[in-house]
Write an enzyme that holds these catalytic residues in place. Structure first.
Site, PDB file in Angstrom:
ATOM      1  N   SER A 136       4.791   2.496   8.043  1.00 30.45           N
ATOM      2  CA  SER A 136       4.386   1.376   7.196  1.00 30.45           C
ATOM      3  C   SER A 136       5.541   0.880   6.338  1.00 30.45           C
ATOM      4  CB  SER A 136       3.225   1.790   6.279  1.00 30.45           C
ATOM      5  OG  SER A 136       2.047   1.954   7.001  1.00 30.45           O
ATOM      6  N   HIS A 162       0.814  -1.221   0.000  1.00 29.18           N
ATOM      7  CA  HIS A 162       0.000   0.000   0.000  1.00 29.18           C
ATOM      8  C   HIS A 162       0.847   1.270   0.000  1.00 29.18           C
ATOM      9  CE1 HIS A 162       0.349  -0.081   4.540  1.00 29.18           C
ATOM     10  NE2 HIS A 162       0.341   1.237   4.359  1.00 29.18           N
ATOM     11  N   ASP A 193       0.061  -7.623   1.337  1.00 28.20           N
ATOM     12  CA  ASP A 193       0.488  -6.230   1.478  1.00 28.20           C
ATOM     13  C   ASP A 193       2.007  -6.110   1.550  1.00 28.20           C
ATOM     14  OD1 ASP A 193      -0.104  -3.523   1.441  1.00 28.20           O
ATOM     15  OD2 ASP A 193       0.012  -3.347   3.619  1.00 28.20           O
TER      16      ASP A 193
END
Length: 267
Positions: free
Chosen positions: A214, A102, A132
């Site tokens: 992230s 993402h 992901d």
């Protein structure tokens, strides 16, 4: 008659450092960390940080409008706009870097900044929306420091964790905590950035994870990567999640060789 809880003894810093004092039925229970342990944590950070990278992406304006995490206000749909940042870590000396799908899914350009200030353009090698995970690549002009991968299959709740990354554009930030749960998944009603995500067996940690973390590493006390940070619970404190590194060990080699993960299916 009730007696006052005694204050923790003040100890010379060169010997040991008082961290917290928690009252108990028997008096004051003091948690301490020695100066040598503090120095070991500092050395651990100095070893980990060079393998962690800051990732900045630009997207087409229309992609920025669609992305709820990077919602910019573009002037035209053909314009390239800076639209988000994330973290990652060096997988090998050839320049492969692990991050979240993402973080780079909509990217038209990717810039990677290393701990020493050097910046490189990066390309996407492979993406796997179902886990992901993504691999990007730079062309290094020097000997890259590489992260050491651990074993997420042997983790236990209560183990020490460290998160290194770039939350809110604050490069090289360190936080630490513990594993607070294992095996978190869809049944726990976790809201994630990618609805395509199928494989959920997350590590839960109370190490501080924020926007920008992230794709960065979650490490154990030995400095080994045990997870890839992916998400937090909005409105809660100290609840973050990471993809187990053993998942990456299976997915990343296939992303490097094939650009995607090929899975069998029935039907």
């Amino acid at each position: 008659a009730a007696t006052a809880t005694p204050a923790p003894e003040i100890i010379e810093r060169t010997v040991q450092i008082v961290v917290t004092a928690t009252p108990s039925a028997g008096g004051a229970a003091t948690t301490i960390v020695t100066a040598s342990e503090e120095e070991a944590l500092q050395a651990l950070y100095e070893r980990l940080n060079p393998a962690v990278v800051n990732i900045t992406i630009s997207t087409r304006a229309s992609a920025s409008q669609r992305n709820p995490f990077f919602g910019q206000a573009p002037q035209s749909e053909d314009q390239l706009v800076p639209s988000g940042e994330g973290s990652g870590f060096v997988y090998d000396k050839e320049g492969h870097i692990i991050t979240n799908n993402h973080v780079v899914a909509d990217a038209k350009t990717i810039s990677v900044k290393l701990w020493n200030g050097k910046t490189f353009d990066a390309t996407i090698v492979g993406r796997d929306p179902q886990t992901d995970l993504a691999v990007i690549k730079i062309e290094p002009d020097f000997d890259l420091p590489v992260a050491t991968l651990g074993d997420s299959g042997s983790l236990r709740v209560g183990q020490f964790t460290m998160a290194v990354g770039n939350p809110a554009r604050l490069e090289g930030s360190l936080s630490f905590g513990h594993i607070t749960a294992l095996g978190r998944g869809r049944h726990d009603a976790i809201r994630l950035p990618d609805p395509v995500l199928r494989f959920m067996d997350f590590i839960q940690t109370d190490a501080a994870i924020n926007l920008g973390n992230s794709g960065g590493p979650l490490c154990n006390i030995d400095g080994e990567v045990i997870g890839i940070n992916i998400a937090i619970v909005w409105g809660a404190e100290s609840i973050g999640f990471a993809i187990p590194v053993n998942t990456a060990k299976k997915v990343v080699p296939e992303l490097i060789t094939k650009g995607k993960v090929v899975r069998g299916f029935l039907g």
